[in-house]
Design an enzyme around this catalytic site. Structure first.
Site, PDB file in Angstrom:
ATOM      1  N   LEU A  24       0.929  -1.169   0.134  1.00 41.34           N
ATOM      2  CA  LEU A  24      -0.061  -0.025   0.034  1.00 41.34           C
ATOM      3  C   LEU A  24       1.102   1.097  -0.018  1.00 41.34           C
ATOM      4  O   LEU A  24       1.737   1.341   0.550  1.00 41.34           O
ATOM      5  CB  LEU A  24      -0.690  -0.145   1.201  1.00 41.34           C
ATOM      6  N   ASP A  25       0.490   2.143  -0.458  1.00 41.84           N
ATOM      7  CA  ASP A  25       1.300   3.699  -0.562  1.00 41.84           C
ATOM      8  C   ASP A  25       1.373   4.077   0.693  1.00 41.84           C
ATOM      9  O   ASP A  25       0.758   3.722   1.558  1.00 41.84           O
ATOM     10  CB  ASP A  25       0.699   4.654  -1.487  1.00 41.84           C
ATOM     11  N   LYS A  26       2.399   4.651   0.825  1.00 41.74           N
ATOM     12  CA  LYS A  26       2.867   5.515   2.380  1.00 41.74           C
ATOM     13  C   LYS A  26       1.670   6.037   2.802  1.00 41.74           C
ATOM     14  O   LYS A  26       1.132   6.062   4.049  1.00 41.74           O
ATOM     15  CB  LYS A  26       3.951   6.451   2.165  1.00 41.74           C
TER      16      LYS A  26
ATOM     17  N   HIS B 297       0.161   2.463  -7.650  1.00 38.50           N
ATOM     18  CA  HIS B 297      -0.634   3.494  -7.460  1.00 38.50           C
ATOM     19  C   HIS B 297      -2.029   2.964  -8.231  1.00 38.50           C
ATOM     20  O   HIS B 297      -2.575   4.412  -8.909  1.00 38.50           O
ATOM     21  CB  HIS B 297      -0.015   5.053  -7.877  1.00 38.50           C
TER      22      HIS B 297
ATOM     23  N   LYS C 291      -5.365   5.376  -7.605  1.00 40.25           N
ATOM     24  CA  LYS C 291      -5.207   6.946  -7.712  1.00 40.25           C
ATOM     25  C   LYS C 291      -5.129   7.438  -9.071  1.00 40.25           C
ATOM     26  O   LYS C 291      -5.583   8.265  -9.678  1.00 40.25           O
ATOM     27  CB  LYS C 291      -3.917   7.441  -6.869  1.00 40.25           C
TER      28      LYS C 291
END
Ligand code: URA
Length: 240
Positions: A101-103, A185, A188
């Protein structure tokens, strides 16, 4: 120990299924494909792999983490706190997150030392659905939603695979998006492709595993036996 017994005891499958895998060349011992079921294995000394994933006898452990924003889905990082740094009272030896998962993304992250289960859940061919809750910068028209669901151009070779969109709360611009791939990503970039920004993102589920809403960001717990059994069934791993 015989190779077929070793693989059976490690939970790869029944003895007959394991023999089939060995004969088909799906198993390597110390880097070389091995097709003899009675090949002798020195436990702990030989490196055995099945479909490229090491097979061992280590006790497997499984934790559900509600990943908070601000830490990275890695086992080590020079600059940032990692998801493993959040686990305070358990051994993190050989643990890793299943996928990334992204930061700035929160939500469901499975942590385990079970390479086989992870490999199966992440394999693009298995198309395991992942549901995300996204706080959007704006409302979306039905045409934009139809595009997201049919497949959009996010700069990859192909359009994204079909996805499922639903409003959780349209007034609050909170949308649910279920995707069956895991490109960098991806969520997004999908929303960006229809001109919309994701202001906050949380993963709610991965396959049969659903984020326990009782876990605050940063909290974790072992999987319940039933949760694990369902995941193993989804990954087409036989019961141990
Ligand atoms: N899609 C994203 O854009 N970010 C994530 O962290 C996960 C899916």
């Amino acid at each position: 120990m015989r190779l077929d017994k070793y693989l059976t005891q490690a939970g790869i499958g029944t003895r007959s299924r394991v023999k089939e895998y060995i004969r088909k060349g799906m198993v390597t011992v110390d880097g070389v494909a091995e097709t003899c079921c009675d090949r002798k294995i020195a436990e702990g000394a030989s490196l055995v792999t099945f479909q490229g994933t090491p097979v061992g006898f280590q006790k497997t452990v499984y934790y559900m983490l509600n990943k908070p924003a601000g830490c990275v889905s890695a086992t080590k990082d020079r600059h940032d706190r990692t998801v493993l740094d959040l686990l305070k009272d358990i051994s993190t030896k050989d643990l890793f997150p299943v996928g990334r998962l992204d930061k700035d993304t929160e939500g469901l992250l499975l942590l385990t030392n079970d390479g086989m289960l992870a490999h199966r859940l992440l394999s693009p061919g298995r198309k395991i659905p992942k549901q995300y809750l996204a706080k959007l910068s704006q409302d979306l028209a039905s045409e934009q939603i139809a595009m997201l669901e049919a497949g959009v151009d996010i700069g990859e070779e192909r359009l994204t695979l079909p996805a499922v969109f639903a409003w959780r709360d349209r007034q609050a611009k909170e949308a649910l998006l279920t995707i069956i791939e895991g490109k960098f990503h991806q969520v997004k970039r999908m929303f960006a492709s229809v001109g919309c920004q994701v202001l906050a993102l949380r993963r709610l589920s991965m396959g049969t595993l659903v984020l326990d809403e009782g876990l605050a960001p940063g909290e974790y717990r072992p999987l319940e036996p039933e949760e694990l059994a369902k995941l193993r069934e989804l990954a087409k791993l036989e019961d141990r």
